[in-house]
Design a protein around this motif. Sequence first.
Motif, PDB file in Angstrom:
ATOM      1  N   MET A   1      71.418  18.471  49.223  1.00  0.00           N
ATOM      2  CA  MET A   1      70.703  17.997  48.255  1.00  0.00           C
ATOM      3  C   MET A   1      69.855  19.044  47.407  1.00  0.00           C
ATOM      4  SD  MET A   1      69.196  14.236  49.110  1.00  0.00           S
ATOM      5  CE  MET A   1      68.220  14.568  50.780  1.00  0.00           C
TER       6      MET A   1
ATOM      7  N   HIS B   1      64.366   5.049  41.394  1.00  0.00           N
ATOM      8  CA  HIS B   1      64.724   6.298  40.344  1.00  0.00           C
ATOM      9  C   HIS B   1      64.084   6.083  39.182  1.00  0.00           C
ATOM     10  CE1 HIS B   1      67.003   9.565  38.786  1.00  0.00           C
ATOM     11  NE2 HIS B   1      67.670   8.811  37.965  1.00  0.00           N
TER      12      HIS B   1
ATOM     13  N   ALA C   1      70.253  20.472  43.767  1.00  0.00           N
ATOM     14  CA  ALA C   1      69.022  20.223  43.051  1.00  0.00           C
ATOM     15  C   ALA C   1      68.535  21.746  42.249  1.00  0.00           C
ATOM     16  CB  ALA C   1      67.718  19.913  43.738  1.00  0.00           C
TER      17      ALA C   1
ATOM     18  N   PHE D   1      60.404  13.835  49.322  1.00  0.00           N
ATOM     19  CA  PHE D   1      61.906  12.935  49.923  1.00  0.00           C
ATOM     20  C   PHE D   1      61.277  11.726  49.935  1.00  0.00           C
ATOM     21  CE2 PHE D   1      62.954  17.601  50.909  1.00  0.00           C
ATOM     22  CZ  PHE D   1      64.191  17.408  50.281  1.00  0.00           C
TER      23      PHE D   1
ATOM     24  N   ARG E   1      71.048   7.935  46.984  1.00  0.00           N
ATOM     25  CA  ARG E   1      70.068   8.772  46.993  1.00  0.00           C
ATOM     26  C   ARG E   1      69.910   9.513  45.452  1.00  0.00           C
ATOM     27  NH1 ARG E   1      68.422   6.042  50.652  1.00  0.00           N
ATOM     28  NH2 ARG E   1      67.498   7.329  52.704  1.00  0.00           N
TER      29      ARG E   1
ATOM     30  N   THR F   1      58.519  19.557  47.271  1.00  0.00           N
ATOM     31  CA  THR F   1      59.573  18.481  47.341  1.00  0.00           C
ATOM     32  C   THR F   1      58.893  17.388  47.868  1.00  0.00           C
ATOM     33  OG1 THR F   1      59.827  19.291  49.655  1.00  0.00           O
ATOM     34  CG2 THR F   1      61.377  20.309  47.992  1.00  0.00           C
TER      35      THR F   1
ATOM     36  N   ILE G   1      68.240  12.035  42.562  1.00  0.00           N
ATOM     37  CA  ILE G   1      67.064  13.237  42.574  1.00  0.00           C
ATOM     38  C   ILE G   1      66.795  13.472  40.972  1.00  0.00           C
ATOM     39  CG2 ILE G   1      67.472  15.842  42.989  1.00  0.00           C
ATOM     40  CD1 ILE G   1      69.278  15.251  45.158  1.00  0.00           C
TER      41      ILE G   1
ATOM     42  N   MET H   1      72.911  11.605  43.748  1.00  0.00           N
ATOM     43  CA  MET H   1      73.609  12.505  44.631  1.00  0.00           C
ATOM     44  C   MET H   1      74.727  11.903  45.416  1.00  0.00           C
ATOM     45  SD  MET H   1      73.113  15.687  46.248  1.00  0.00           S
ATOM     46  CE  MET H   1      74.079  16.360  47.613  1.00  0.00           C
TER      47      MET H   1
ATOM     48  N   TYR I   1      70.584  16.849  53.419  1.00  0.00           N
ATOM     49  CA  TYR I   1      69.316  17.371  53.058  1.00  0.00           C
ATOM     50  C   TYR I   1      69.570  18.911  52.311  1.00  0.00           C
ATOM     51  CZ  TYR I   1      66.042  13.732  54.218  1.00  0.00           C
ATOM     52  OH  TYR I   1      65.412  12.561  54.362  1.00  0.00           O
TER      53      TYR I   1
ATOM     54  N   VAL J   1      63.229  12.959  45.503  1.00  0.00           N
ATOM     55  CA  VAL J   1      64.435  12.378  45.986  1.00  0.00           C
ATOM     56  C   VAL J   1      63.877  10.703  45.896  1.00  0.00           C
ATOM     57  CG1 VAL J   1      66.260  11.951  47.404  1.00  0.00           C
ATOM     58  CG2 VAL J   1      65.375  14.184  47.032  1.00  0.00           C
TER      59      VAL J   1
ATOM     60  N   VAL K   1      61.053  18.764  43.010  1.00  0.00           N
ATOM     61  CA  VAL K   1      62.249  17.915  43.629  1.00  0.00           C
ATOM     62  C   VAL K   1      61.642  16.757  44.045  1.00  0.00           C
ATOM     63  CG1 VAL K   1      64.514  18.063  44.922  1.00  0.00           C
ATOM     64  CG2 VAL K   1      63.553  20.408  43.917  1.00  0.00           C
TER      65      VAL K   1
ATOM     66  N   THR L   1      64.453  16.579  39.185  1.00  0.00           N
ATOM     67  CA  THR L   1      63.893  18.006  39.150  1.00  0.00           C
ATOM     68  C   THR L   1      62.939  18.290  38.057  1.00  0.00           C
ATOM     69  OG1 THR L   1      65.472  19.387  38.396  1.00  0.00           O
ATOM     70  CG2 THR L   1      65.789  18.742  40.707  1.00  0.00           C
TER      71      THR L   1
END
Length: 275
Positions: free
Chosen positions: A89, A237, A93, A189, A268, A187, A270, A257, A86, A230, A228, A272
């Motif tokens: 990540m 995604h 990011a 996640f 994973r 954030t 990401i 990632m 994490y 994830v 952010v 932003t």
Amino acid sequence: MNLFTAAYFSLLDLRNRLDYYLRQHVHAPSRPVSVSRGSRPEILSAYPVDVRTRAGDEIARLCAAYHFESVETGFTERDLRENYFYLAMLDEAFRRSDAALPAEVTVADIGPSSWFYVQALFSAFTYFGTTRARAVNLTGFEVDAYRLYADFHTRRDHALANMRGLAGVEYVDHGFEPDPSAYDVITSFFPFVFEKDHLEWGLPRSLFNPRSLLNATLASLKPGGLLVIVNQGLKEHEEELRFLQEAGVSPKAAYKMESLLFSYPLDRYIITVKK
Ligand SMILES: C[S@@+](CC[C@H](N)C(=O)[O-])C[C@H]1O[C@@H](n2cnc3c(N)ncnc32)[C@H](O)[C@@H]1O
């Protein structure tokens, strides 16, 4: 949606509505979870030989940049490895988004669950781009804080144990609500993107509204603030990118990632967004 899926979702919803109602209204009183304070577990041997040196170097870099060695012990081996992941990540990011965090940063984390990664979150916000610790106000909003774990402690009990007395950190037992221009960073996640995952996690259908949650999140960022997100797997995604497009928002960064420090069955991804 075919008839079978519709019936399956309705059954899950029925069960979840009942369970969730009971959890919210008759949950056990808060009881502290005891945390073992032994030395840190050795983790390098958990990495395949061909990446061990690179993983060790990356962990050393993160520890130095984020003063993570000084974080209190009490991690299981898995938790420690996930905390490093994490941290990696967030580090990437922030760097890909040219983040500039203020001297005192106000952060919301949506859906922290048991917050097994809160130490990584706190270190990332305390030390990103600075060697002097900045003040961090971090709030985790969890809509299902009273889920009971196998040890008969609630999710919230575990989250409080994982926070281990971090100053300026709060775990809130309700869903995220819009708070206009309140946060420097938000954030998220693994937000639920598909209804199936939300229902199988145990939440009532009425709480599934990823578009309005995203809009509430965007509205709650300060101008210049950073979001952010994830997601797990390419499908999630891509769906998340569609939600952002519908909201008229362009990502600052969107990428897969690298799973050097922890690998999951699904990669994973990401995203932003800078407001
Ligand atoms: C897939 S889990 C992710 C948990 C954790 N963030 C992680 O990294 O493992 C999604 C979490 O979001 C929570 N959640 C779902 N909708 C929410 C909302 N509107 N506000 C706050 N939490 C929410 C769920 O209860 C669940 O704990």
